[in-house]
Design a protein around this motif. Sequence first.
Motif, PDB file in Angstrom:
ATOM      1  N   THR A  26      60.000  44.559  20.813  1.00  0.00           N
ATOM      2  CA  THR A  26      59.694  44.807  19.400  1.00  0.00           C
ATOM      3  C   THR A  26      58.198  44.887  19.166  1.00  0.00           C
ATOM      4  O   THR A  26      57.706  45.804  18.479  1.00  0.00           O
ATOM      5  CB  THR A  26      60.290  43.698  18.518  1.00  0.00           C
ATOM      6  N   THR A  27      57.446  43.940  19.724  1.00  0.00           N
ATOM      7  CA  THR A  27      56.005  43.913  19.509  1.00  0.00           C
ATOM      8  C   THR A  27      55.319  45.105  20.166  1.00  0.00           C
ATOM      9  O   THR A  27      54.426  45.725  19.575  1.00  0.00           O
ATOM     10  CB  THR A  27      55.404  42.595  20.045  1.00  0.00           C
ATOM     11  N   CYS A  30      56.061  48.257  18.154  1.00  0.00           N
ATOM     12  CA  CYS A  30      55.229  48.354  16.944  1.00  0.00           C
ATOM     13  C   CYS A  30      53.795  48.728  17.288  1.00  0.00           C
ATOM     14  O   CYS A  30      53.149  49.493  16.554  1.00  0.00           O
ATOM     15  CB  CYS A  30      55.268  47.032  16.178  1.00  0.00           C
ATOM     16  N   PRO A  37      56.526  48.009  11.543  1.00  0.00           N
ATOM     17  CA  PRO A  37      56.726  46.627  11.073  1.00  0.00           C
ATOM     18  C   PRO A  37      57.260  46.575   9.650  1.00  0.00           C
ATOM     19  O   PRO A  37      57.873  45.581   9.255  1.00  0.00           O
ATOM     20  CB  PRO A  37      55.313  46.026  11.157  1.00  0.00           C
ATOM     21  N   THR A  58      65.283  40.603  12.273  1.00  0.00           N
ATOM     22  CA  THR A  58      64.171  41.284  12.940  1.00  0.00           C
ATOM     23  C   THR A  58      62.823  40.621  12.697  1.00  0.00           C
ATOM     24  O   THR A  58      61.905  40.776  13.511  1.00  0.00           O
ATOM     25  CB  THR A  58      64.092  42.748  12.487  1.00  0.00           C
ATOM     26  N   TYR A  62      59.099  40.026  15.846  1.00  0.00           N
ATOM     27  CA  TYR A  62      57.775  40.655  15.853  1.00  0.00           C
ATOM     28  C   TYR A  62      56.681  39.599  15.827  1.00  0.00           C
ATOM     29  O   TYR A  62      56.632  38.761  14.932  1.00  0.00           O
ATOM     30  CB  TYR A  62      57.640  41.589  14.651  1.00  0.00           C
ATOM     31  N   ARG A  64      53.327  40.289  15.763  1.00  0.00           N
ATOM     32  CA  ARG A  64      52.099  40.953  15.322  1.00  0.00           C
ATOM     33  C   ARG A  64      51.447  41.723  16.473  1.00  0.00           C
ATOM     34  O   ARG A  64      52.091  42.071  17.442  1.00  0.00           O
ATOM     35  CB  ARG A  64      51.159  39.948  14.670  1.00  0.00           C
TER      36      ARG A  64
END
Length: 262
Positions: A26-27, A30, A37, A58, A62, A64
Amino acid sequence: MAQAVEEWYKQMPIITRSYLTAAIVTTVGCSLEIISPYHLYLNPTLVVKHYEFWRLITNFFYFRKMDLDFLFHMFFLARYCKLLEENSFRGRTADFFYMLLFGATVLTIIVLVGVMIPFVSESFAKIFFLSNSLTFMMVYVWSKQNPFIHMSFLGLFTFTAAYLPWVLLGFSVLVGTSAWVDLLKDPFAVLLKTDSLPQGMIAGHAYYFLEDVYPRMTGRRPLKTPSFIKALFTDETVVVTWPANVRFAPSPTSRGRSPRLV
């Protein structure tokens, strides 16, 4: 090197491996702008009015942008999630999953309630992702279950694991606060900016109290894992082996009870 990483990854227990994989994918997605995000963050309005229920899940994946802070959290996620699942929850995968589900629910409720409280609603409204909080919850639970383990912080000083959450919270405040004036002006807002560590401590302590302290006080276990969650996991049987030179003998004062070691 690649083979060693692959072996390390395969040896992870199922929940730890799944969560770590989801967090990294996910990170990275993004960061490469494959995923936005804005489609992941926790937004109560979109959840309730537009039925975007996936945001309840979700926002825990994440972490960041990919930087040193991301590596720091991945280390804590891989280490303490694995320690809990392999030791405290060995053979109890469903219970470990239920712990994470309980923590995620408590963290979400904290944010939703905080948004409705005057004077602090603005600070809570800025919390969009609870991934750091869930990771810190696992650190807190591990520290409570292993309070006497000696640890070292950056080689500067040693302490026992019981103080690990407070050491991390203090360090996060120091490196995350732009100026001491901010801390003196609004300490609550500063704490909320420190990677949501206080929320993780609250959720972790709630779990520790209800799972470890309250049952000892009352003999009742309020956080018993539901049967439908246990049906999702097939736990391997934990086999305890005794050394060859250990033999059993019946106790003369306890007929019909378990044998004693001699």
